[in-house]
Write a protein that holds these residues in place. Structure first.
Motif, PDB file in Angstrom:
ATOM      1  N   THR A 271       0.829  -1.202   0.000  1.00 26.16           N
ATOM      2  CA  THR A 271       0.000   0.000   0.000  1.00 26.16           C
ATOM      3  C   THR A 271       0.863   1.252   0.000  1.00 26.16           C
ATOM      4  OG1 THR A 271      -1.755  -1.159   1.185  1.00 26.16           O
ATOM      5  CG2 THR A 271      -1.802   1.248   1.247  1.00 26.16           C
ATOM      6  N   TYR A 272       1.923   1.228   0.802  1.00 26.48           N
ATOM      7  CA  TYR A 272       2.829   2.379   0.871  1.00 26.48           C
ATOM      8  C   TYR A 272       3.459   2.640  -0.495  1.00 26.48           C
ATOM      9  CZ  TYR A 272       6.317   5.475   2.985  1.00 26.48           C
ATOM     10  OH  TYR A 272       7.085   6.555   3.319  1.00 26.48           O
ATOM     11  N   ALA A 273       3.851   1.566  -1.190  1.00 27.63           N
ATOM     12  CA  ALA A 273       4.461   1.723  -2.517  1.00 27.63           C
ATOM     13  C   ALA A 273       3.444   2.263  -3.519  1.00 27.63           C
ATOM     14  CB  ALA A 273       5.013   0.388  -2.990  1.00 27.63           C
ATOM     15  N   MET A 274       2.195   1.802  -3.441  1.00 31.94           N
ATOM     16  CA  MET A 274       1.168   2.285  -4.352  1.00 31.94           C
ATOM     17  C   MET A 274       0.929   3.782  -4.171  1.00 31.94           C
ATOM     18  SD  MET A 274      -0.018  -0.086  -6.370  1.00 31.94           S
ATOM     19  CE  MET A 274       0.031  -1.875  -6.525  1.00 31.94           C
ATOM     20  N   ILE A 275       0.906   4.227  -2.920  1.00 28.56           N
ATOM     21  CA  ILE A 275       0.672   5.640  -2.641  1.00 28.56           C
ATOM     22  C   ILE A 275       1.761   6.498  -3.267  1.00 28.56           C
ATOM     23  CG2 ILE A 275       0.582   7.368  -0.797  1.00 28.56           C
ATOM     24  CD1 ILE A 275      -0.734   5.246   0.955  1.00 28.56           C
ATOM     25  N   LEU A 276       2.991   6.018  -3.236  1.00 29.41           N
ATOM     26  CA  LEU A 276       4.107   6.794  -3.758  1.00 29.41           C
ATOM     27  C   LEU A 276       4.274   6.643  -5.269  1.00 29.41           C
ATOM     28  CD1 LEU A 276       6.802   6.119  -0.986  1.00 29.41           C
ATOM     29  CD2 LEU A 276       5.315   8.108  -1.242  1.00 29.41           C
ATOM     30  N   VAL A 277       4.067   5.420  -5.770  1.00 31.08           N
ATOM     31  CA  VAL A 277       4.380   5.133  -7.166  1.00 31.08           C
ATOM     32  C   VAL A 277       3.261   5.571  -8.102  1.00 31.08           C
ATOM     33  CG1 VAL A 277       4.851   3.289  -8.825  1.00 31.08           C
ATOM     34  CG2 VAL A 277       5.932   3.255  -6.572  1.00 31.08           C
ATOM     35  N   MET A 278       2.009   5.376  -7.707  1.00 32.07           N
ATOM     36  CA  MET A 278       0.887   5.635  -8.605  1.00 32.07           C
ATOM     37  C   MET A 278       0.874   7.057  -9.153  1.00 32.07           C
ATOM     38  SD  MET A 278      -1.664   3.970  -9.978  1.00 32.07           S
ATOM     39  CE  MET A 278      -2.113   2.626  -8.876  1.00 32.07           C
ATOM     40  N   PRO A 279       1.013   8.102  -8.311  1.00 34.02           N
ATOM     41  CA  PRO A 279       1.019   9.459  -8.879  1.00 34.02           C
ATOM     42  C   PRO A 279       2.176   9.704  -9.839  1.00 34.02           C
ATOM     43  CG  PRO A 279       0.667   9.513  -6.506  1.00 34.02           C
ATOM     44  CD  PRO A 279       1.083   8.122  -6.857  1.00 34.02           C
ATOM     45  N   ILE A 280       3.333   9.114  -9.536  1.00 32.51           N
ATOM     46  CA  ILE A 280       4.493   9.301 -10.409  1.00 32.51           C
ATOM     47  C   ILE A 280       4.247   8.655 -11.768  1.00 32.51           C
ATOM     48  CG2 ILE A 280       6.949   8.791 -10.698  1.00 32.51           C
ATOM     49  CD1 ILE A 280       7.225   8.903  -7.678  1.00 32.51           C
ATOM     50  N   VAL A 281       3.692   7.443 -11.751  1.00 33.79           N
ATOM     51  CA  VAL A 281       3.416   6.741 -13.003  1.00 33.79           C
ATOM     52  C   VAL A 281       2.383   7.503 -13.829  1.00 33.79           C
ATOM     53  CG1 VAL A 281       2.457   4.632 -13.989  1.00 33.79           C
ATOM     54  CG2 VAL A 281       4.033   4.494 -12.064  1.00 33.79           C
TER      55      VAL A 281
END
Length: 380
Positions: free
Chosen positions: A31-41
């Motif tokens: 979940t932590y990775a999704m929060i950080l990665v999704m906006p960047i992607v």
């Protein structure tokens, strides 16, 4: 007034709960990775990969007139920025095959009497055939063709050959597979791939992960069933679901939107079956990584976003930069859309669609193998 109400709000207690939630969030690494990665992607995809006005579209030419005016016309075509000549055909049949297979977006034919007709002012014409199955991919290029007759021969025509107010030749445009530029003809078949991905991948991932959460997977793992048997048994019902969805979508596409059904049913059926099995195998693979339904849903959404943006469903595939096209070519939805649109709009058979069908078959083998390798016969 209650004792709790009398105490009022406590900043210290709120801070304690807040710290506890942050600690719990960092422990859930997915979940932590999704929060950080999704906006960047999303930023990278929308900022760099998406282009609604594609340039340098692959073009095949059949030049039967080797005169200087034909060469000037080709140069003007390339200089417009919308066309890139990638193939020189030797016959109309070769040109037709290149467009049908999707190897080129445009096909240009300059007839043998082009120069003679231009000099005489005798209604010279060139033929431009466009793969208009995706109107958004060809709209800008077709609009640019309107100025081609006025600019291509501006330095070649002198003296009596120049007729003020008249174009030296005419560009005859033939929009193939979707002559009226109906957007539904491109979007509705593409929806088949998106809907199957959203439902099958997510349903399988959530269904298997739910068994881990409820503890029923432990009973299943205690049985003599082998991993491949468990996988087949769990995925088989969803294959039927996928086939029913496909039939419903195709019927509605024909009845409600009058989407043409040119044929290619064997290729379409094979592509649908491979895509359904591959999507289910991917959902099973996700379930072996996720340990909660929330994680499974997050991973499914993370797969869906590039599938929608980079597959050519919403935006022209050839409008994306090279790195985005390479990434999109790895996504199975890209190849499935080519199969569906090629079969329904162009009537292509298995031979013509074998590159995309082969890519889907490879996807099934790789993902199914990875899912079985990840599947554990004991619970941690």
């Amino acid at each position: 007034m209650s004792a709790a109400g009398a105490r009022g709000l406590s900043g210290a207690r709120i801070l304690a709960v807040l710290i506890k939630e942050f600690i719990q969030l960092t422990r859930d690494r997915l979940t932590y990775a999704m929060i950080l990665v999704m906006p960047i992607v999303q930023l990278l995809l929308f900022g760099y990969a998406i282009n609604s006005d594609p340039r340098d579209l692959p073009t095949a030419v059949l030049v039967q007139d080797q005169g200087p005016m034909a060469r000037s016309t080709l140069s003007a075509l390339v200089n417009s920025g919308y066309f890139e000549i990638v193939r020189t055909a030797s016959s109309p049949a070769e040109l037709d095959d290149a467009v049908a297979r999707g190897e080129v977006q445009f096909a240009l034919t300059i007839p043998a009497d082009f120069t003679r007709r231009v000099v005489r002012g005798d209604g010279a014409q060139i033929l431009v055939e466009a793969d208009a199955s995706d109107p958004a991919a060809t709209g800008g290029a077709i609009a640019a063709l309107a100025s081609l007759p006025r600019t291509a021969l501006s330095r070649d025509l002198v003296g009596a050959a120049t007729k003020p107010g008249a174009d030296p030749f005419e560009v005859v445009i033939h929009r193939r597979y979707n002559p009226e530029a109906v957007t539904a003809y491109n979007i509705v078949p593409g929806l088949l791939g998106v809907i199957l991905s959203m439902t099958l991948v997510m349903m399988t991932a959530l269904g298997v992960t739910r068994e881990y959460e409820r503890g029923t997977m432990e009973s299943l793992l205690a049985t003599p069933a082998r991993p491949i048997e468990v996988m087949i048994g769990k995925l088989a019902p969803y294959v039927v679901v996928g086939l029913v969805q496909t039939a419903v979508i195709l019927i509605l596409a024909r009845v409600l939107f009058a989407v043409p059904m040119a044929g290619g049913w064997i290729a379409l059926g094979l592509g649908v079956l491979l895509f359904i099995v591959g999507s289910l195998a991917l959902g099973f693979l996700i379930s072996t990584v996720a340990r909660t339904q929330l994680q499974a849903m997050q991973m499914s959404f993370f797969y869906m976003m590039p599938s929608i943006l980079l597959s050519g469903f919403m935006f022209p595939f050839r409008g994306m930069p090279g790195w985005a096209q390479a990434l999109g070519s790895v996504i199975p939805v890209t190849h499935f859309l080519r199969v569906v649109r090629g079969a329904l709009l162009k009537g292509l058979d298995v031979v013509a669609l074998w590159p995309s069908l082969g890519a889907l078959a490879l996807f099934v083998v790789v993902i199914a193998g990875a899912a079985m390798a990840r599947y554990r016969t004991t619970l941690d």
